[in-house]
Design a protein around this motif. Structure first.
Motif, PDB file in Angstrom:
ATOM      1  N   GLY A 165      -7.353  -0.359 -11.885  1.00  0.00           N
ATOM      2  CA  GLY A 165      -8.567   0.485 -12.216  1.00  0.00           C
ATOM      3  C   GLY A 165      -9.355   0.684 -10.865  1.00  0.00           C
ATOM      4  O   GLY A 165     -10.519   1.389 -11.178  1.00  0.00           O
ATOM      5  N   GLU A 166      -9.283  -0.198  -9.913  1.00  0.00           N
ATOM      6  CA  GLU A 166     -10.183  -0.209  -8.598  1.00  0.00           C
ATOM      7  C   GLU A 166      -9.489   0.561  -7.478  1.00  0.00           C
ATOM      8  O   GLU A 166     -10.053   0.660  -6.439  1.00  0.00           O
ATOM      9  CB  GLU A 166     -10.299  -1.639  -8.228  1.00  0.00           C
ATOM     10  N   GLY A 167      -8.452   1.223  -7.712  1.00  0.00           N
ATOM     11  CA  GLY A 167      -8.115   2.011  -6.511  1.00  0.00           C
ATOM     12  C   GLY A 167      -7.217   1.508  -5.528  1.00  0.00           C
ATOM     13  O   GLY A 167      -6.596   1.888  -4.420  1.00  0.00           O
ATOM     14  N   VAL A 168      -6.544   0.054  -5.772  1.00  0.00           N
ATOM     15  CA  VAL A 168      -5.962  -0.541  -5.038  1.00  0.00           C
ATOM     16  C   VAL A 168      -4.548   0.212  -4.641  1.00  0.00           C
ATOM     17  O   VAL A 168      -4.205   0.435  -3.522  1.00  0.00           O
ATOM     18  CB  VAL A 168      -5.731  -2.088  -5.615  1.00  0.00           C
ATOM     19  N   ALA A 169      -3.890   0.593  -5.641  1.00  0.00           N
ATOM     20  CA  ALA A 169      -2.382   1.239  -5.304  1.00  0.00           C
ATOM     21  C   ALA A 169      -2.832   2.260  -4.518  1.00  0.00           C
ATOM     22  O   ALA A 169      -2.038   2.689  -3.900  1.00  0.00           O
ATOM     23  CB  ALA A 169      -2.105   1.566  -6.904  1.00  0.00           C
ATOM     24  N   ILE A 170      -3.700   3.274  -4.678  1.00  0.00           N
ATOM     25  CA  ILE A 170      -4.083   4.442  -3.891  1.00  0.00           C
ATOM     26  C   ILE A 170      -4.375   3.934  -2.698  1.00  0.00           C
ATOM     27  O   ILE A 170      -3.745   4.657  -1.493  1.00  0.00           O
ATOM     28  CB  ILE A 170      -5.154   5.144  -4.355  1.00  0.00           C
ATOM     29  N   GLU A 171      -5.022   2.945  -2.322  1.00  0.00           N
ATOM     30  CA  GLU A 171      -5.299   2.371  -0.947  1.00  0.00           C
ATOM     31  C   GLU A 171      -4.190   2.153  -0.326  1.00  0.00           C
ATOM     32  O   GLU A 171      -3.680   2.455   0.945  1.00  0.00           O
ATOM     33  CB  GLU A 171      -6.298   1.363  -0.813  1.00  0.00           C
ATOM     34  N   MET A 172      -3.180   1.338  -1.157  1.00  0.00           N
ATOM     35  CA  MET A 172      -1.746   0.941  -0.564  1.00  0.00           C
ATOM     36  C   MET A 172      -1.167   2.362  -0.151  1.00  0.00           C
ATOM     37  O   MET A 172      -0.432   2.346   1.042  1.00  0.00           O
ATOM     38  CB  MET A 172      -0.998   0.079  -1.549  1.00  0.00           C
ATOM     39  N   LEU A 173      -0.927   3.118  -1.103  1.00  0.00           N
ATOM     40  CA  LEU A 173       0.081   4.373  -0.310  1.00  0.00           C
ATOM     41  C   LEU A 173      -0.952   5.015   0.581  1.00  0.00           C
ATOM     42  O   LEU A 173      -0.045   5.528   1.416  1.00  0.00           O
ATOM     43  CB  LEU A 173      -0.127   5.268  -1.636  1.00  0.00           C
ATOM     44  N   GLN A 174      -1.975   5.112   0.744  1.00  0.00           N
ATOM     45  CA  GLN A 174      -2.981   5.734   1.953  1.00  0.00           C
ATOM     46  C   GLN A 174      -2.479   5.063   3.197  1.00  0.00           C
ATOM     47  O   GLN A 174      -2.145   5.805   4.227  1.00  0.00           O
ATOM     48  CB  GLN A 174      -4.262   6.006   1.482  1.00  0.00           C
ATOM     49  N   GLU A 175      -2.579   3.678   3.144  1.00  0.00           N
ATOM     50  CA  GLU A 175      -2.471   2.927   4.229  1.00  0.00           C
ATOM     51  C   GLU A 175      -0.728   2.928   4.659  1.00  0.00           C
ATOM     52  O   GLU A 175      -0.356   3.053   5.979  1.00  0.00           O
ATOM     53  CB  GLU A 175      -2.644   1.419   4.042  1.00  0.00           C
ATOM     54  N   LEU A 176       0.245   3.352   3.753  1.00  0.00           N
ATOM     55  CA  LEU A 176       1.613   3.578   4.045  1.00  0.00           C
ATOM     56  C   LEU A 176       1.635   4.874   5.048  1.00  0.00           C
ATOM     57  O   LEU A 176       2.394   4.864   5.884  1.00  0.00           O
ATOM     58  CB  LEU A 176       2.541   3.722   2.703  1.00  0.00           C
ATOM     59  N   ARG A 177       0.972   5.685   4.615  1.00  0.00           N
ATOM     60  CA  ARG A 177       0.647   7.097   5.377  1.00  0.00           C
ATOM     61  C   ARG A 177       0.374   6.698   7.003  1.00  0.00           C
ATOM     62  O   ARG A 177       0.665   7.271   7.925  1.00  0.00           O
ATOM     63  CB  ARG A 177      -0.183   8.268   4.650  1.00  0.00           C
ATOM     64  N   GLU A 178      -0.713   5.997   6.739  1.00  0.00           N
ATOM     65  CA  GLU A 178      -1.224   5.593   8.203  1.00  0.00           C
ATOM     66  C   GLU A 178      -0.111   4.906   8.898  1.00  0.00           C
ATOM     67  O   GLU A 178      -0.366   4.820  10.416  1.00  0.00           O
ATOM     68  CB  GLU A 178      -2.384   4.735   7.955  1.00  0.00           C
ATOM     69  N   LEU A 179       0.655   4.040   8.393  1.00  0.00           N
ATOM     70  CA  LEU A 179       1.672   3.404   9.019  1.00  0.00           C
ATOM     71  C   LEU A 179       2.874   4.467   9.564  1.00  0.00           C
ATOM     72  O   LEU A 179       3.624   3.926  10.324  1.00  0.00           O
ATOM     73  CB  LEU A 179       2.399   2.479   8.264  1.00  0.00           C
ATOM     74  N   GLY A 180       2.744   5.539   9.373  1.00  0.00           N
ATOM     75  CA  GLY A 180       3.596   6.571   9.791  1.00  0.00           C
ATOM     76  C   GLY A 180       4.601   7.192   8.849  1.00  0.00           C
ATOM     77  O   GLY A 180       5.479   8.060   9.205  1.00  0.00           O
ATOM     78  N   TYR A 181       4.391   6.814   7.573  1.00  0.00           N
ATOM     79  CA  TYR A 181       5.426   7.406   6.366  1.00  0.00           C
ATOM     80  C   TYR A 181       4.720   8.744   6.221  1.00  0.00           C
ATOM     81  O   TYR A 181       3.811   8.908   5.573  1.00  0.00           O
ATOM     82  CB  TYR A 181       5.524   6.380   5.233  1.00  0.00           C
ATOM     83  N   LYS A 182       5.410   9.775   6.560  1.00  0.00           N
ATOM     84  CA  LYS A 182       4.999  11.393   6.214  1.00  0.00           C
ATOM     85  C   LYS A 182       5.175  11.718   4.692  1.00  0.00           C
ATOM     86  O   LYS A 182       4.628  12.327   4.166  1.00  0.00           O
ATOM     87  CB  LYS A 182       5.623  12.205   7.324  1.00  0.00           C
TER      88      LYS A 182
END
Length: 119
Positions: A79-96
């Motif tokens: 409920g603290e947005g950790v999963a969202i942050e993980m998915l956003q960082e995956l994008r930053e790693l280059g996964y489009k």
């Protein structure tokens, strides 16, 4: 911050993955970890907050595409947005393209509207 899985993190990774309902069986859990260790296109990341590992996301990578195989957060951080942050960082790693598999789809569908707002 996402930290790529290494053998030294095996017990932590197993503990986190075991939070997923389909990974409760020890035999299946061991097979899952082995798949991440042996298959080049299976990539596992642990989410580190301060000095604690609080989440995990595993992907089946195909160039710039990532199919989420596993994703979970320890209960005290839900409920603290950790999963969202993980998915956003995956994008930053280059996964489009980040998409769920059948098992992760219900969870990922909850995250997608929030991810789109962040774009």
């Amino acid at each position: 911050m996402l930290v790529r899985y290494k053998k030294v993190l095996e017990k932590i990774a197993m503990g986190l993955i075991s939070l997923m309902p389909q990974e409760k069986d020890l035999k299946r859990l061991m097979e899952t970890i082995q798949q991440y260790e042996q298959e080049d296109n299976w990539v596992l990341y642990l989410w580190k907050k301060d000095e604690e590992y609080v989440g995990i996301v595993g992907v089946l990578a195909d160039d710039a595409n990532a199919t989420i195989q596993h994703i979970t957060v320890i209960p005290s951080y839900r409920g603290e947005g950790v999963a969202i942050e993980m998915l956003q960082e995956l994008r930053e790693l280059g996964y489009k393209v980040i998409k769920p598999n059948e098992e992760t789809e219900p969870f990922i569908q909850k995250c997608i509207p929030i991810l789109k707002e962040a774009d």
